[in-house]
Design a protein around this motif. Structure first.
Motif, short mmCIF file in Angstrom:
data_model
loop_
_atom_site.label_atom_id
_atom_site.label_comp_id
_atom_site.label_asym_id
_atom_site.label_seq_id
_atom_site.Cartn_x
_atom_site.Cartn_y
_atom_site.Cartn_z
N HIS A 62 11.47 10.22 40.48
CA HIS A 62 11.68 8.70 40.09
C HIS A 62 12.74 8.97 39.02
O HIS A 62 13.07 7.93 38.80
CB HIS A 62 10.54 8.09 40.01
CG HIS A 62 9.86 8.07 38.64
ND1 HIS A 62 8.81 9.32 38.49
CD2 HIS A 62 9.82 7.63 37.25
CE1 HIS A 62 8.34 9.46 37.43
NE2 HIS A 62 8.80 8.21 36.59
N LEU A 63 12.78 10.13 38.16
CA LEU A 63 13.70 10.09 37.08
C LEU A 63 15.03 9.58 37.03
O LEU A 63 15.35 8.71 36.21
CB LEU A 63 13.44 11.37 36.47
CG LEU A 63 12.31 12.10 35.77
CD1 LEU A 63 12.32 13.25 35.28
CD2 LEU A 63 11.64 11.34 34.81
N ALA A 64 15.80 9.76 37.89
CA ALA A 64 17.07 9.57 38.03
C ALA A 64 17.23 8.08 38.59
O ALA A 64 18.33 7.41 38.28
CB ALA A 64 18.00 10.43 39.08
N PHE A 65 16.26 7.33 39.00
CA PHE A 65 16.27 6.05 39.50
C PHE A 65 15.52 4.97 38.38
O PHE A 65 16.46 4.04 38.16
CB PHE A 65 15.54 5.92 40.84
CG PHE A 65 16.07 7.12 41.73
CD1 PHE A 65 17.46 7.14 42.47
CD2 PHE A 65 14.97 8.05 42.24
CE1 PHE A 65 17.67 8.25 43.17
CE2 PHE A 65 15.17 8.87 43.11
CZ PHE A 65 16.71 9.04 43.35
N LEU A 66 14.37 5.31 37.96
CA LEU A 66 13.72 4.43 37.26
C LEU A 66 14.05 4.70 35.55
O LEU A 66 14.11 3.60 34.91
CB LEU A 66 12.25 4.56 37.41
CG LEU A 66 11.41 3.51 36.74
CD1 LEU A 66 11.79 2.01 37.19
CD2 LEU A 66 10.19 3.76 37.01
N HIS A 67 14.46 5.90 35.42
CA HIS A 67 14.74 6.35 33.98
C HIS A 67 16.05 6.58 33.65
O HIS A 67 16.46 7.38 32.90
CB HIS A 67 13.80 7.54 33.62
CG HIS A 67 12.20 6.83 33.51
ND1 HIS A 67 11.81 5.86 33.07
CD2 HIS A 67 11.36 7.58 34.48
CE1 HIS A 67 10.35 5.92 33.37
NE2 HIS A 67 10.11 6.84 34.00
N THR A 68 16.97 5.93 34.32
CA THR A 68 18.43 6.43 34.34
C THR A 68 19.17 6.48 33.01
O THR A 68 19.82 7.46 32.56
CB THR A 68 19.27 5.18 35.00
OG1 THR A 68 18.63 5.16 36.33
CG2 THR A 68 20.76 5.90 35.08
N THR A 69 18.84 5.75 32.04
CA THR A 69 19.46 5.71 30.67
C THR A 69 18.30 6.27 29.67
O THR A 69 18.67 6.23 28.61
CB THR A 69 19.73 4.28 30.30
OG1 THR A 69 18.63 3.13 30.04
CG2 THR A 69 20.74 3.78 31.39
N THR A 70 17.11 6.66 29.94
CA THR A 70 16.11 7.08 28.97
C THR A 70 15.86 8.68 29.32
O THR A 70 16.67 9.43 28.89
CB THR A 70 15.04 6.28 29.20
OG1 THR A 70 14.42 6.20 30.40
CG2 THR A 70 15.18 4.79 28.56
N LEU A 71 14.90 8.82 30.00
CA LEU A 71 14.22 10.28 30.41
C LEU A 71 15.45 11.36 31.15
O LEU A 71 15.47 12.25 30.93
CB LEU A 71 13.12 10.16 31.02
CG LEU A 71 11.73 9.34 30.28
CD1 LEU A 71 10.40 9.59 30.91
CD2 LEU A 71 11.97 9.87 28.86
N TYR A 72 15.86 10.60 32.32
CA TYR A 72 16.97 11.13 33.00
C TYR A 72 17.98 11.65 31.95
O TYR A 72 18.68 12.68 32.29
CB TYR A 72 17.46 10.18 34.01
CG TYR A 72 18.41 10.98 34.84
CD1 TYR A 72 17.89 12.16 35.72
CD2 TYR A 72 19.73 10.66 35.18
CE1 TYR A 72 18.88 12.93 36.46
CE2 TYR A 72 20.46 11.24 35.80
CZ TYR A 72 20.17 12.33 36.52
OH TYR A 72 21.02 12.89 37.59
N ARG A 73 18.60 10.62 31.03
CA ARG A 73 19.76 11.00 30.36
C ARG A 73 19.17 12.38 29.53
O ARG A 73 19.89 13.02 29.01
CB ARG A 73 20.13 9.93 29.35
CG ARG A 73 21.15 10.30 28.07
CD ARG A 73 21.46 8.85 27.64
NE ARG A 73 22.19 7.74 28.18
CZ ARG A 73 22.43 6.62 27.88
NH1 ARG A 73 21.97 6.43 26.75
NH2 ARG A 73 23.27 5.87 28.73
N ALA A 74 17.90 12.33 28.99
CA ALA A 74 17.67 13.46 28.04
C ALA A 74 17.55 14.56 28.83
O ALA A 74 17.78 15.80 28.22
CB ALA A 74 16.28 13.10 27.52
N THR A 75 16.91 14.72 29.93
CA THR A 75 16.91 15.87 30.60
C THR A 75 17.75 16.31 31.81
O THR A 75 18.25 17.63 31.95
CB THR A 75 15.59 15.72 31.72
OG1 THR A 75 15.70 14.90 32.56
CG2 THR A 75 14.19 15.51 30.97
N GLY A 76 18.35 15.44 32.12
CA GLY A 76 19.70 15.66 33.12
C GLY A 76 19.35 16.08 34.47
O GLY A 76 20.40 16.57 35.32
#
Length: 386
Positions: free
Chosen positions: A219-233
């Motif tokens: 779910h990282l790329a969808f729910l955490h687009t501007t938070t965790l996904y931005r950090a991990t890529g």
């Protein structure tokens, strides 16, 4: 990081690099379905609290949260009020935070330091070892046998920078049996070298809904687009390992793509991934180069309630103002992602489950840890109720 552990993690980096380059992830052999009632049935919830939370060792704190004698931490788990105290001898003990006079809590603050604990109701006092120190106005109250009126002690042990405990007085705390193969790995984490910095709490629905959020990165790329996904890529890429009832998920950072070839010797493996350990039944250790998040998910008063206590630790001392700002920013990002994204979504899910639209939830092959977690819950209930 322990150098031996760093070398042992090299194959894990290689696994993640392979997944990153090929767009793959560790997977189960088939999808897995869980009945909706596991999140909504009040009777099952009561059985889970009694047979899982009250009968198994639980991670209660990291040692660095109580560094010196007199330090204490208060917890409330499954209707059991707990008081952790580091005594004058340096050992940590766990007590029920309940005055033996009329049942009031003897510690009110969540954490702090004390020479003794004084009940705010009638001022009965207790030493750091739990013994009764004094009864206010004892001449008019009457004689009290101090040997029989100390705080009720709970099983507790401190090992490798972690404080473990149980909620039932007199229960046997067999930590080796509980941790199994995970025990030696925890020893390599050097958790006693961390630096505590912040505490947060978050609320959501059923405790398993809260736990589920930590068990996949689909779910990282969808729910955490501007938070965790931005950090991990990265998203939907993981390497998972099981340690009996416990489990580990490694999530790559985008910079893993910078690796040239497969020679990983001499590199800091945490430059390329984060580790998410799930310690059954309710604790997550999120280990990153910057530090560690300990998230403890506890059942609430009903099947539709849970509370998550989050303790944030930095890997290095925060010496400068810039260090503190950087640490605070990290705490804010993770807290926002958990409370306002993950748990906000679980609140919506809890309502959806009560609607009757679905009879079951479906976990994909790429959500392998969810399969394992729910299988272990079912097994725990079968064993303890058999």
């Amino acid at each position: 990081m322990d150098s031996t552990w760093n070398r042992e993690l090299e194959p894990l980096t290689a696994r993640l690099l392979h997944h990153y380059r090929n767009g793959t992830t560790d997977m189960a052999s088939e999808i897995y379905k869980v009945d909706v009632t596991q999140y909504t049935d009040e009777e099952r919830f009561k059985v889970e609290v009694e047979n899982i939370f009250r009968r198994r060792p639980l991670l209660l704190a990291l040692s660095v949260e109580l560094p010196v004698p007199g330090n204490f931490k208060k917890l409330d788990i499954a209707d059991v009020p707990i008081l952790l105290v580091r005594g004058r001898d340096g050992a940590i003990k766990s007590f029920m935070n309940v005055c033996r006079h009329r049942g009031a809590p003897v510690a009110i603050e969540d954490r702090g330091s004390a020479r003794r604990f004084i009940c705010p109701y009638h001022a009965w006092s207790y030493n750091l070892d739990g013994s009764l120190a004094g009864v206010a106005k004892e001449r008019t109250f009457g004689h009290v046998d101090s040997d029989r009126h100390g705080l009720v002690e709970l099983p507790c042990v401190e090992r490798d920078g972690v404080v473990w405990g149980m909620l039932t007085p007199g229960a046997t705390l067999d930590l080796d049996a509980h941790l199994g193969e995970l025990g030696p790995e925890i020893a390599k984490m050097q958790l006693d070298s961390l630096h505590h910095g912040a505490s947060r709490r978050a609320l959501t629905g059923n405790w398993k809904l809260a736990a589920d959020t930590y068990l996949e990165n689909y779910h990282l790329a969808f729910l955490h687009t501007t938070t965790l996904y931005r950090a991990t890529g990265t998203s939907n890429i993981s390497a998972v390992d099981m340690y009996g009832v416990h489990q580990r998920m490694a999530t790559p950072r985008k910079r893993i793509g910078e690796l040239d070839g497969e020679d990983l010797s001499g590199k800091n493996q945490f430059d390329y991934f984060s580790l998410n350990y799930t310690i059954f039944p309710n604790t997550v250790l999120l280990i990153t180069p910057e530090g560690v998040l300990v998230a403890q998910v506890f059942p609430g008063a009903t099947v539709r309630e849970s509370i998550t206590l989050m303790e944030f630790f930095s890997a290095r001392p925060r010496v400068t103002e810039e260090d503190e700002k950087s640490f605070a920013a990290r705490v804010d990002v993770l807290t926002h992602a958990i409370q306002n994204e993950d748990y906000w979504m679980q609140d919506q899910v809890q309502r959806g489950l009560r609607s009757g639209a679905n009879t079951h939830l479906t976990f994909g092959r790429n959500e392998l840890l969810l399969h394992h977690f729910h299988t272990e819950i079912d097994q725990a209930l079968a064993v303890t109720s058999g």
